[in-house]
Motif scaffolding. Structure first.
Motif, PDB file in Angstrom:
ATOM      1  N   TRP A 191       0.886  -1.174   0.000  1.00 17.84           N
ATOM      2  CA  TRP A 191       0.000   0.000   0.000  1.00 17.84           C
ATOM      3  C   TRP A 191       0.913   1.209   0.000  1.00 17.84           C
ATOM      4  O   TRP A 191       1.822   1.318   0.826  1.00 17.84           O
ATOM      5  N   ASP A 203      -9.887   1.127   5.120  1.00 13.31           N
ATOM      6  CA  ASP A 203     -10.394  -0.004   4.338  1.00 13.31           C
ATOM      7  C   ASP A 203      -9.275  -0.995   4.013  1.00 13.31           C
ATOM      8  O   ASP A 203      -9.491  -2.218   4.017  1.00 13.31           O
ATOM      9  N   PHE A 204      -8.097  -0.487   3.739  1.00 15.29           N
ATOM     10  CA  PHE A 204      -6.992  -1.387   3.417  1.00 15.29           C
ATOM     11  C   PHE A 204      -6.648  -2.261   4.631  1.00 15.29           C
ATOM     12  O   PHE A 204      -6.522  -3.489   4.509  1.00 15.29           O
ATOM     13  N   ALA A 207      -9.138  -4.945   5.259  1.00 16.92           N
ATOM     14  CA  ALA A 207      -9.052  -6.071   4.316  1.00 16.92           C
ATOM     15  C   ALA A 207      -7.882  -6.991   4.647  1.00 16.92           C
ATOM     16  O   ALA A 207      -8.034  -8.217   4.650  1.00 16.92           O
ATOM     17  N   VAL A 268      -2.194  -2.255  -3.706  1.00 14.45           N
ATOM     18  CA  VAL A 268      -3.611  -2.019  -3.446  1.00 14.45           C
ATOM     19  C   VAL A 268      -3.861  -0.527  -3.291  1.00 14.45           C
ATOM     20  O   VAL A 268      -3.121   0.168  -2.592  1.00 14.45           O
ATOM     21  N   THR A 270      -7.043   1.979  -2.001  1.00 10.59           N
ATOM     22  CA  THR A 270      -8.375   2.106  -1.412  1.00 10.59           C
ATOM     23  C   THR A 270      -8.832   3.563  -1.461  1.00 10.59           C
ATOM     24  O   THR A 270      -9.743   3.969  -0.745  1.00 10.59           O
ATOM     25  N   VAL A 291      -4.402  -3.619  -7.776  1.00  6.91           N
ATOM     26  CA  VAL A 291      -5.734  -3.908  -7.243  1.00  6.91           C
ATOM     27  C   VAL A 291      -6.350  -2.562  -6.889  1.00  6.91           C
ATOM     28  O   VAL A 291      -5.953  -1.920  -5.914  1.00  6.91           O
ATOM     29  N   PRO A 293      -9.912   0.278  -6.945  1.00 10.54           N
ATOM     30  CA  PRO A 293     -11.374   0.412  -6.988  1.00 10.54           C
ATOM     31  C   PRO A 293     -11.831   0.913  -8.352  1.00 10.54           C
ATOM     32  O   PRO A 293     -11.113   1.664  -9.027  1.00 10.54           O
ATOM     33  N   TYR A 312     -11.889  -3.964  -8.176  1.00  2.31           N
ATOM     34  CA  TYR A 312     -12.919  -4.402  -7.236  1.00  2.31           C
ATOM     35  C   TYR A 312     -13.917  -3.252  -7.116  1.00  2.31           C
ATOM     36  O   TYR A 312     -13.659  -2.145  -7.607  1.00  2.31           O
ATOM     37  N   LEU A 319     -12.920  -6.022  -1.807  1.00  5.82           N
ATOM     38  CA  LEU A 319     -11.459  -6.085  -1.719  1.00  5.82           C
ATOM     39  C   LEU A 319     -11.034  -7.381  -1.020  1.00  5.82           C
ATOM     40  O   LEU A 319     -10.069  -8.033  -1.441  1.00  5.82           O
ATOM     41  N   LYS A 322     -11.269 -10.088  -3.585  1.00  3.39           N
ATOM     42  CA  LYS A 322     -10.215  -9.971  -4.600  1.00  3.39           C
ATOM     43  C   LYS A 322      -8.881 -10.454  -4.041  1.00  3.39           C
ATOM     44  O   LYS A 322      -8.150 -11.211  -4.698  1.00  3.39           O
TER      45      LYS A 322
END
Length: 369
Positions: A191, A203-204, A207, A268, A270, A291, A293, A312, A319, A322
């Protein structure tokens, strides 16, 4: 031609843009900058500060064929202060962000003085460039809504004029060195972004917390620039994932940053705000699996018809699903890439400076009579 380029916030993507273009430009540059610090203060004083320096250089014999300024300045104010020495120079405003749609932490806290400054800058320029079409469309849509809330004299006629002189010129990126052979080990998740609320780190961590609770093995790198107020979720996550962390915090060295991208299996996002997405593009160029959104500028970066596997729906649940799918693929095959997955490199290569700088040079040269 001789360009006068003004960057009131010389940091982050702003700095990367002017440095990248300048390094690949065929034009001669005079680059004036101010440190990337206290953005509100920069927007209020940059016009006066730059006007003084421009005037001094003009009297020392400097002359320019065109002016390019980025968005953290009142361009109308600057041109008013320098009208005797820059009477007819073509002017470009480049928007990295805008203060109409940039997310605010608390509802109702937006200072519309800065939104009107952005409007004045766009109105004063001969050409207005945005770093993505998503950004351009969002800006004009919100500007129209903002004007319609004015008590009287809404300048709605300007909307069509501004749209006609607007274009999209993305942020450029540098090539990333070839990806080395992967060393053995569990899935490596990255991230990367500013450690601020608009990148939605909650959110990350929710997940990857689901991954941890599922008993699966993975490694974690969380990198990016930090400011005075960092969301508390980062301190909590550092304790929660302490036994899984490879890298944490800002990487001072470009080489360390590129190495981190090249060693990550996937990156990722988010984000709830992203007008372009430099780090995602650079990670894709380094071979990491994006990955992201299905919102913001990401569908422009990776057209979903080709790169649908990257997306996603923006929720934590999606997420989670995924990441579990990619983890299962990695466990079975040793790679997060499905055999039919197209490489992200062609998408990333569209934004390389070697391609974008000539386009910018040509666009600014076309402003001359």
């Amino acid at each position: 031609m001789n360009l006068l380029v003004l960057e009131p916030y010389y940091a982050g993507s702003h700095r990367a843009f002017v440095d990248g273009w300048r390094a690949h430009s065929r034009h001669d540059w005079t680059l004036l900058t101010l440190p990337g610090y206290k953005w509100k203060w920069r927007m209020r004083h940059a016009a006066f500060t730059f006007a003084e320096e421009i005037t001094r250089r003009y009297h020392d014999g400097h002359r320019w064929d065109a002016l390019v300024a980025t968005d953290m300045i009142d361009l109308a104010e600057l041109l008013g202060l320098t009208r005797s020495i820059l009477p007819s120079i073509p002017v470009v405003a480049y928007f990295h962000e805008n203060q109409l749609t940039y997310p605010t932490l608390h509802h109702g806290e937006r200072d519309y003085h800065f939104a009107l400054t952005n409007f004045a800058t766009a109105a004063a320029a001969d050409r207005v460039w945005f770093n993505s079409d998503f950004h351009r469309c969002e800006f004009f849509a919100e500007l129209g809504r903002f004007f319609r809330r004015m008590p009287d004299y809404p300048p709605l006629a300007h909307l069509e004029q501004l749209a006609e002189k607007s274009s999209v010129y993305p942020q450029g990126v540098y090539p990333i060195p070839p990806r080395p052979d992967r060393t053995p080990g569990p899935l490596r998740i990255l991230w990367a972004g500013r450690w601020e609320y608009d990148k939605n780190p909650e959110d990350f961590f929710a997940a990857v917390g689901h991954l941890r609770d599922s008993g699966v093995d993975f490694r974690l790198s969380v990198i990016g620039e930090q400011f005075e107020h960092t969301p508390p979720v980062f301190a909590a996550a550092r304790e929660t994932f302490a036994d899984r962390i490879d890298r944490w915090g800002y990487l001072e060295s470009r080489a360390d940053y590129e190495r981190c991208l090249a060693e990550s299996d996937l990156i990722v996002s988010t984000a709830i705000h992203e007008f372009f997405g430099v780090t995602i593009v650079e990670a894709a160029a380094a071979g990491a699996f994006p990955v992201v959104p299905n919102r913001l500028a990401y569908p422009e970066l990776f057209p979903p018809d080709t790169y649908g596997d990257f997306f996603y729906d923006g929720s934590v649940q999606s997420l989670n699903k995924k990441l579990m799918t990619l983890l299962d693929r990695f466990t079975r095959t040793g790679s997060v890439w499905a055999p039919e997955s197209p490489s992200a490199l062609p998408a990333a290569q569209r934004f390389m400076w070697s391609s974008l700088a000539p386009a910018l040079d040509n666009a600014v040269a076309a402003l001359l009579p």
